[in-house]
Design a protein around this motif. Structure first.
Motif, short mmCIF file in Angstrom:
data_model
loop_
_atom_site.label_atom_id
_atom_site.label_comp_id
_atom_site.label_asym_id
_atom_site.label_seq_id
_atom_site.Cartn_x
_atom_site.Cartn_y
_atom_site.Cartn_z
N LYS A 68 -22.75 -12.66 -27.74
CA LYS A 68 -23.15 -11.26 -27.80
C LYS A 68 -22.13 -10.34 -28.12
O LYS A 68 -21.73 -9.52 -29.11
CB LYS A 68 -24.13 -10.79 -26.74
CG LYS A 68 -25.00 -10.90 -25.97
CD LYS A 68 -25.91 -9.96 -25.22
CE LYS A 68 -27.15 -10.47 -24.45
NZ LYS A 68 -27.70 -9.64 -23.31
N ALA A 69 -21.06 -11.15 -27.63
CA ALA A 69 -19.60 -10.75 -28.15
C ALA A 69 -18.33 -11.66 -28.56
O ALA A 69 -18.19 -12.13 -27.25
CB ALA A 69 -19.37 -9.19 -27.11
N ASN A 70 -17.45 -12.18 -29.07
CA ASN A 70 -17.29 -12.64 -29.55
C ASN A 70 -16.45 -12.42 -28.95
O ASN A 70 -15.28 -11.34 -29.58
CB ASN A 70 -17.25 -13.11 -31.26
CG ASN A 70 -16.60 -14.43 -31.43
OD1 ASN A 70 -14.87 -14.22 -31.67
ND2 ASN A 70 -16.96 -15.14 -31.43
N PRO A 71 -15.48 -13.84 -28.25
CA PRO A 71 -14.01 -12.96 -27.44
C PRO A 71 -13.03 -12.68 -28.24
O PRO A 71 -12.69 -11.98 -28.25
CB PRO A 71 -14.04 -14.01 -26.73
CG PRO A 71 -15.39 -14.78 -26.58
CD PRO A 71 -15.68 -14.58 -27.38
N PHE A 72 -12.91 -13.36 -29.46
CA PHE A 72 -11.88 -13.49 -30.52
C PHE A 72 -11.82 -12.70 -30.58
O PHE A 72 -10.74 -11.80 -31.49
CB PHE A 72 -11.32 -14.95 -31.23
CG PHE A 72 -10.34 -14.58 -32.03
CD1 PHE A 72 -9.25 -14.24 -32.08
CD2 PHE A 72 -10.52 -15.21 -33.56
CE1 PHE A 72 -8.26 -13.98 -33.30
CE2 PHE A 72 -9.90 -14.72 -34.44
CZ PHE A 72 -8.41 -14.82 -34.24
N GLU A 73 -13.43 -11.46 -31.82
CA GLU A 73 -13.22 -10.41 -32.24
C GLU A 73 -12.98 -9.67 -31.65
O GLU A 73 -12.52 -8.18 -31.92
CB GLU A 73 -14.39 -10.89 -32.68
CG GLU A 73 -15.21 -9.14 -33.45
CD GLU A 73 -16.15 -9.12 -33.98
OE1 GLU A 73 -17.20 -8.19 -34.56
OE2 GLU A 73 -17.15 -10.06 -33.63
N TYR A 74 -13.39 -10.03 -30.26
CA TYR A 74 -13.41 -8.21 -28.86
C TYR A 74 -11.78 -8.40 -28.37
O TYR A 74 -11.29 -7.12 -28.56
CB TYR A 74 -14.31 -8.78 -27.98
CG TYR A 74 -15.13 -7.60 -28.44
CD1 TYR A 74 -16.31 -6.67 -28.63
CD2 TYR A 74 -16.62 -8.22 -29.24
CE1 TYR A 74 -17.37 -6.15 -28.11
CE2 TYR A 74 -17.42 -7.27 -29.64
CZ TYR A 74 -17.73 -5.93 -28.65
OH TYR A 74 -19.31 -5.57 -29.45
N ALA A 75 -10.99 -9.49 -28.67
CA ALA A 75 -9.51 -9.90 -28.38
C ALA A 75 -9.23 -9.19 -29.52
O ALA A 75 -7.91 -8.31 -29.47
CB ALA A 75 -9.20 -11.10 -28.56
N LEU A 76 -9.57 -9.64 -30.70
CA LEU A 76 -8.53 -8.65 -32.13
C LEU A 76 -8.72 -6.99 -31.73
O LEU A 76 -8.05 -6.26 -32.04
CB LEU A 76 -9.24 -9.07 -33.35
CG LEU A 76 -8.74 -10.52 -33.77
CD1 LEU A 76 -9.49 -11.31 -34.81
CD2 LEU A 76 -6.92 -10.77 -33.71
#
Length: 299
Positions: free
Chosen positions: A279-287
């Motif tokens: 649900k919350a793409n880790p790479f996207e949220y890390a950025l």
């Protein structure tokens, strides 16, 4: 502004693969996780369940990406196991962290914890210690902290955590008052303070000189309220999305950063926001997290 030579940024692998809920992120590999950490602009990592146990293998993989180990969770059972047994396990982890170049170990007392119990409500079910148990815990932490500092050059930081015997401000206060600052510091977690109803800013002000490691975690208060109202477990809350990255929830981080900066904080600040990676793409949220921290701190 924080001193870039003294304050570093890390991120926890729990956003990619969840230790307590192994099905969350089961498809994500160790290599993908640390590669995306590096691409997002982080230089520190805590230790995840998919990380190689072999030190040289782990060092090589991290070194290729400019990542270092900055901390590792340690489950204490000082209330329910003989001290010698806890000490043995503690020393094994300290040796690993020393070999990896880490300076912090994050301890959490897991005796009677409900955080990992799938069907136990996280609100209203936590264990409360009596005076004798408080003495056992604080004395034990002082002993472990002395071992860590004097024999391994590592600082013991205590992680207050939902569902454990040290969760709320009163419990953190008693722990801090009855442990030795030289040997026991605070792992300050914005999300866990907010989750239990405390003000993370006030906690930062109160303990700014005891804080040696920081978890930057935000909460979605509407989901926390649903967890409370429907008597859901801590793990249910994770699946539901109670936690998120800094800047994406209800915690006001700017004044917290100011308090830490004024206190001369040195060490790692680590984004730790366990969610369902589907649900919350880790790479996207890390950025997103990295961008938010850069905007608010200049780091």
């Amino acid at each position: 502004m924080f001193d870039k030579d003294k304050v570093k940024l890390g991120i926890a692998p729990i956003a990619w693969t969840n230790d307590d809920l192994p099905d969350l992120g089961a498809e994500n590999t160790f290599e993908q996780c640390i590669s995306e950490m590096a691409l997002a602009g982080f230089t520190g990592s805590e230790v995840g369940n998919k990380y190689p146990k072999d030190r040289e293998t782990l060092k090589k993989a991290l070194g290729l990406r400019g990542i270092e180990i900055c901390n590792q969770w340690f489950s204490c059972f000082l209330l329910t196991k003989p001290f010698e047994e806890v000490e043995h396990e503690f020393r094994q982890q300290l040796a690993f962290l020393r070999d990896m170049g880490a300076k912090i170990i994050g301890a959490s007392e897991q005796s009677y914890s409900v955080q990992g119990q799938q069907d136990t409500p996280v609100f209203g079910q936590k264990y409360s210690m009596d005076d004798t148990e408080w003495r056992v815990l604080c004395t034990g932490l002082n002993r472990l902290g002395r071992i860590a500092k004097e024999e391994y050059g590592i600082s013991l930081t205590f992680h207050h955590h939902m569902g454990t015997v040290v969760q709320n401000p009163d419990e953190v206060k008693r722990l801090m008052e009855n442990t030795e600052p030289e040997y026991v510091s605070l792992l300050f977690d914005t999300g866990h303070f907010a989750y239990c109803g405390a003000d993370p800013l006030e906690m930062a002000k109160t303990y700014m000189h005891r804080i040696r490691h920081v978890h930057l975690k935000d909460i979605r208060p509407e989901i926390v309220q649903e967890v409370r109202k429907k008597k859901r477990s801590f793990l249910d809350g994770v699946r539901m999305g109670a936690f998120t990255i800094p800047g994406d929830g209800a915690v006001n981080f700017e004044p917290i950063f100011q308090v830490l900066e004024c206190a001369g904080y040195e060490g790692y600040m680590v984004v730790e926001a366990e969610q369902d990676p589907a649900k919350a793409n880790p790479f996207e949220y890390a950025l997103k997290a990295r961008k938010f921290i850069r905007e608010k701190t200049g780091l």
